[in-house]
Design a protein around this motif. Structure first.
Motif, PDB file in Angstrom:
ATOM      1  N   GLY A  22       0.830  -1.186   0.000  1.00 43.06           N
ATOM      2  CA  GLY A  22       0.000   0.000   0.000  1.00 43.06           C
ATOM      3  C   GLY A  22       0.870   1.242   0.000  1.00 43.06           C
ATOM      4  N   PRO A  23       0.270   2.430   0.071  1.00 42.70           N
ATOM      5  CA  PRO A  23       1.047   3.674   0.112  1.00 42.70           C
ATOM      6  C   PRO A  23       1.981   3.695   1.322  1.00 42.70           C
ATOM      7  N   MET A  24       3.200   4.150   1.119  1.00 41.18           N
ATOM      8  CA  MET A  24       4.187   4.257   2.180  1.00 41.18           C
ATOM      9  C   MET A  24       4.444   5.724   2.487  1.00 41.18           C
ATOM     10  N   ARG A  25       4.542   6.034   3.771  1.00 46.21           N
ATOM     11  CA  ARG A  25       4.838   7.411   4.180  1.00 46.21           C
ATOM     12  C   ARG A  25       6.344   7.631   4.164  1.00 46.21           C
ATOM     13  N   LEU A  26       6.772   8.702   3.542  1.00 44.01           N
ATOM     14  CA  LEU A  26       8.191   9.004   3.449  1.00 44.01           C
ATOM     15  C   LEU A  26       8.760   9.289   4.836  1.00 44.01           C
ATOM     16  N   PRO A  27       9.850   8.602   5.226  1.00 48.55           N
ATOM     17  CA  PRO A  27      10.390   8.811   6.576  1.00 48.55           C
ATOM     18  C   PRO A  27      10.983  10.204   6.733  1.00 48.55           C
ATOM     19  N   ARG A 122      20.497 -10.848  -3.633  1.00 51.33           N
ATOM     20  CA  ARG A 122      19.935  -9.962  -2.610  1.00 51.33           C
ATOM     21  C   ARG A 122      20.112  -8.505  -3.013  1.00 51.33           C
ATOM     22  N   ALA A 123      19.184  -7.679  -2.550  1.00 50.17           N
ATOM     23  CA  ALA A 123      19.285  -6.238  -2.773  1.00 50.17           C
ATOM     24  C   ALA A 123      18.915  -5.523  -1.486  1.00 50.17           C
ATOM     25  N   LEU A 124      19.492  -4.363  -1.289  1.00 50.38           N
ATOM     26  CA  LEU A 124      19.209  -3.520  -0.130  1.00 50.38           C
ATOM     27  C   LEU A 124      18.908  -2.125  -0.634  1.00 50.38           C
ATOM     28  N   ILE A 125      17.807  -1.550  -0.165  1.00 48.13           N
ATOM     29  CA  ILE A 125      17.391  -0.219  -0.618  1.00 48.13           C
ATOM     30  C   ILE A 125      17.150   0.657   0.605  1.00 48.13           C
ATOM     31  N   GLY A 126      17.847   1.788   0.648  1.00 48.38           N
ATOM     32  CA  GLY A 126      17.641   2.769   1.709  1.00 48.38           C
ATOM     33  C   GLY A 126      16.788   3.915   1.196  1.00 48.38           C
ATOM     34  N   ILE A 127      15.804   4.336   1.999  1.00 51.05           N
ATOM     35  CA  ILE A 127      14.889   5.414   1.627  1.00 51.05           C
ATOM     36  C   ILE A 127      14.980   6.516   2.672  1.00 51.05           C
ATOM     37  N   SER A 128      15.157   7.762   2.209  1.00 52.09           N
ATOM     38  CA  SER A 128      15.234   8.912   3.109  1.00 52.09           C
ATOM     39  C   SER A 128      14.360  10.046   2.591  1.00 52.09           C
ATOM     40  N   GLY A 129      13.741  10.762   3.518  1.00 47.92           N
ATOM     41  CA  GLY A 129      12.988  11.952   3.147  1.00 47.92           C
ATOM     42  C   GLY A 129      13.671  13.225   3.595  1.00 47.92           C
ATOM     43  N   SER A 130      14.915  13.110   4.082  1.00 49.38           N
ATOM     44  CA  SER A 130      15.588  14.271   4.668  1.00 49.38           C
ATOM     45  C   SER A 130      16.956  14.554   4.063  1.00 49.38           C
ATOM     46  N   GLY A 131      17.400  13.768   3.096  1.00 49.80           N
ATOM     47  CA  GLY A 131      18.707  14.018   2.493  1.00 49.80           C
ATOM     48  C   GLY A 131      19.317  12.746   1.945  1.00 49.80           C
ATOM     49  N   GLU A 132      20.516  12.864   1.409  1.00 52.51           N
ATOM     50  CA  GLU A 132      21.174  11.731   0.785  1.00 52.51           C
ATOM     51  C   GLU A 132      21.424  10.607   1.787  1.00 52.51           C
ATOM     52  N   VAL A 133      21.277   9.369   1.307  1.00 53.56           N
ATOM     53  CA  VAL A 133      21.528   8.180   2.104  1.00 53.56           C
ATOM     54  C   VAL A 133      22.401   7.239   1.278  1.00 53.56           C
ATOM     55  N   GLY A 134      23.269   6.502   1.942  1.00 57.73           N
ATOM     56  CA  GLY A 134      24.088   5.514   1.264  1.00 57.73           C
ATOM     57  C   GLY A 134      23.963   4.171   1.950  1.00 57.73           C
ATOM     58  N   VAL A 135      23.869   3.091   1.185  1.00 58.69           N
ATOM     59  CA  VAL A 135      23.798   1.745   1.763  1.00 58.69           C
ATOM     60  C   VAL A 135      24.766   0.833   1.032  1.00 58.69           C
ATOM     61  N   ASP A 136      25.214  -0.209   1.734  1.00 55.10           N
ATOM     62  CA  ASP A 136      26.017  -1.252   1.104  1.00 55.10           C
ATOM     63  C   ASP A 136      25.602  -2.595   1.684  1.00 55.10           C
ATOM     64  N   LEU A 137      25.772  -3.659   0.913  1.00 60.00           N
ATOM     65  CA  LEU A 137      25.397  -5.011   1.311  1.00 60.00           C
ATOM     66  C   LEU A 137      26.537  -5.953   0.937  1.00 60.00           C
ATOM     67  N   GLU A 138      26.988  -6.756   1.897  1.00 57.72           N
ATOM     68  CA  GLU A 138      28.111  -7.651   1.677  1.00 57.72           C
ATOM     69  C   GLU A 138      27.831  -9.016   2.302  1.00 57.72           C
ATOM     70  N   LEU A 139      28.447 -10.046   1.732  1.00 58.56           N
ATOM     71  CA  LEU A 139      28.426 -11.363   2.357  1.00 58.56           C
ATOM     72  C   LEU A 139      29.281 -11.313   3.621  1.00 58.56           C
ATOM     73  N   GLU A 140      28.692 -11.689   4.755  1.00 65.10           N
ATOM     74  CA  GLU A 140      29.410 -11.576   6.023  1.00 65.10           C
ATOM     75  C   GLU A 140      30.626 -12.497   6.060  1.00 65.10           C
ATOM     76  N   GLY A 141      30.494 -13.692   5.507  1.00 67.48           N
ATOM     77  CA  GLY A 141      31.583 -14.647   5.559  1.00 67.48           C
ATOM     78  C   GLY A 141      32.569 -14.522   4.409  1.00 67.48           C
TER      79      GLY A 141
END
Length: 252
Positions: A22-27, A122-141
């Motif tokens: 459904g509709p999501m509110r911007l954080p 796998r994918a990771l998506i960061g959402i921000s309503g207040s400015g630039e955001v950066g995300v990274d995803l790595e295999l832990e092992g």
């Protein structure tokens, strides 16, 4: 909800969301929304629905690289559309100066910021309503080929010293934590990875939350960084430039 004052968030803190969304509110600051996607599972479910099967086929063939790219774009647009109040197909994406997908600001305005990271299916998506955001995803092992040499080549002196003071698996784990945090900070800075890694330092010790301790381009005090575990076997990093950081985590 995951606070940026903690070093890790467990997979159980990623709240499962069912489709259709459904509709999501911007954080709003200091909140960041973090989405973790198993694209292979989602793609199989979508394919099954299209051929009117009730369940994904057991032992279905692995996704091709082309299917993976299509799935990544499809679910990214779907998520962004939920925040923008439009259908996913109507989300207008363009390529930024460094080739990464960004919203067409002439159509969608300036309010929503996002960052996308991928690791295998796998994918990771960061959402921000207040400015630039950066995300990274790595295999832990994931084991670096030579953590000591790579640290000396790509990291700052203080980071390399911290990592190379450890032994064996502890050194490899510290390298991966630091790499994930630096990727996230580089993305959030807007400068990208090239020629940026050596211009700031991250302390990503296992015993506490990561923090930027030096930045040649910006004030180190302005950064907030968090490490999370979206599922067993993966680590993720989130970085923003704002006074504090709270993360609300979801899986799709």
């Amino acid at each position: 909800m995951v606070t940026g004052q903690r070093a890790w968030a467990s997979p159980g803190e990623f709240v499962s969301q069912r489709l259709p969304l459904g509709p999501m509110r911007l954080p709003e600051s200091p909140l960041i929304h973090l989405w973790h996607l198993d694209l292979e599972r989602l793609w199989q479910a979508l394919s099954s629905a299209l051929v009117k099967e009730k369940e994904p086929q057991a032992g279905a063939a692995a996704m091709t690289m082309a299917q993976l790219r299509v799935a990544r774009r499809f679910y990214l647009r779907m998520l962004l559309g939920a925040y923008l109040g439009v259908a996913g197909k109507d989300v207008a994406l363009v390529r930024g100066s460094r080739g990464k997908p960004v919203l067409n600001r002439s159509i969608h305005g300036e309010a929503l910021h996002f960052s996308l990271a991928k690791s295998g299916h796998r994918a990771l998506i960061g959402i921000s309503g207040s400015g630039e955001v950066g995300v990274d995803l790595e295999l832990e092992g994931r084991k670096p080929r030579n953590a000591q040499a790579l640290s000396a080549r790509f990291f700052t002196h203080c980071e390399a010293k911290e990592i190379c003071g450890l032994d064996g698996p502890a050194m490899d784990a510290a390298f991966m934590r630091t790499w994930a945090c630096k990727e996230a900070v580089a993305k959030a800075s807007g400068h990208g990875i090239a020629n940026r890694f050596c211009r700031f330092s991250v302390l990503a010790a296992e015993s506490g939350p990561p923090r930027v301790i030096e930045d040649q381009d910006l004030s180190a005090a302005g950064w907030r960084v968090a490490l999370v575990i979206p599922e067993e076997g993966y680590i993720a990093a989130v970085a923003v430039r704002q006074p504090s950081l709270l993360i609300e985590a979801f899986s799709l």
